[in-house]
Structures are given as C-alpha cells and as structure tokens.
Design a protein around this motif. Sequence first.
Motif, short mmCIF file in Angstrom:
data_model
loop_
_atom_site.label_atom_id
_atom_site.label_comp_id
_atom_site.label_asym_id
_atom_site.label_seq_id
_atom_site.Cartn_x
_atom_site.Cartn_y
_atom_site.Cartn_z
N LEU A 11 -17.13 -37.59 41.38
CA LEU A 11 -18.30 -38.60 40.78
C LEU A 11 -19.01 -39.12 41.97
O LEU A 11 -18.41 -39.65 42.98
N ASP A 12 -20.35 -39.20 41.79
CA ASP A 12 -21.24 -40.00 42.75
C ASP A 12 -20.97 -41.62 42.19
O ASP A 12 -21.65 -41.60 41.03
N GLU A 13 -20.48 -42.43 43.05
CA GLU A 13 -20.34 -43.71 42.67
C GLU A 13 -21.51 -44.52 42.09
O GLU A 13 -21.70 -45.19 41.02
N PRO A 14 -22.39 -44.51 43.16
CA PRO A 14 -23.84 -45.30 42.93
C PRO A 14 -24.44 -45.02 41.67
O PRO A 14 -25.04 -45.66 40.88
N ALA A 15 -24.50 -43.64 41.52
CA ALA A 15 -25.12 -42.85 40.23
C ALA A 15 -24.37 -43.30 39.02
O ALA A 15 -24.96 -43.86 37.96
#
Length: 143
Positions: free
Chosen positions: A123-127
């Motif tokens: 997962l892209d954490e900021p997104a």
Amino acid sequence: MERSDLDVDDFLASVEGPRGDDLRALDRIISNELAGLERVLWTGPMWGGTDQRIVGYGGISQPRPRGASVEWFLVGLAAQQRHLSLYVNAADGGEYLVRRHAAELGRVKVGSAAVTFGSLADLDEPALRALLRRARELSPEAS
C-alpha cells in the motif's frame, strides 16, 4: 454481519505473524485518521458468504439495492486467508472512493468498495491516509 461486543484489541492481538503485524499497523493508521469515530468488531457472514471478523471504523446507513438500508461501517479492515482487505464505504460523485483512487494506492486489487493486498508494504501509505481523510469528510458521522 453484526456488531459484536468482542474487544477489538483482543482480536487484533490474536492474529499472529506478519499478517497480524500489518493488521495492527493498519489499525493504528486508520484509528489515527478516523480519530473520534467508533471502532467495533463486526462478525458473521459477509453478505451471505464466509464468516468474517472485520474491524469497523465509523458508522453509516448504507442503502441496499433490494430492501431496507443497513447499518454498516465507514471503513473496515480484515485479515483474509491469503491477503488483507480494506473496505471503504464512502462515495464521491456516485463512485466509491477506492475505485476513484485505485491507481494511487499501490500494488493492490480494487473491487467496488474493497481494496485487497498481500501486505502493508503493497500500500502507498500517503495515498491511503488521503483516502481515509476523504472518507471521513464524506461521512455523516464526521459532521
């Protein structure tokens, strides 16, 4: 599925190994972004399928195509046999947020309102955080 009185933290502690570590890390992220919204363990068959245990954050009344609306969670988190699932039951402009932001979320599979992935590293954490903040903004519970 139904809300349960089971302790969410006990459930999260019971999930072992790397999947459990990822589940607890995701719980911290979601709890931070949705601070102040309820956090409940939902149990039972998911829409007539397999038995599930889903940590639900926030509450919504979700219309069903046939029949009355159901009380449901805004965001849900579950450990499946081979992957993790994140459910985001918020829509913007008639489209579920996960569909709208699928390309930004990383190495994931996206359904209508569900995101599945092998590990937190996919997962892209900021997104993810931006998606959760937008879900919160759209939630009637947040107002």
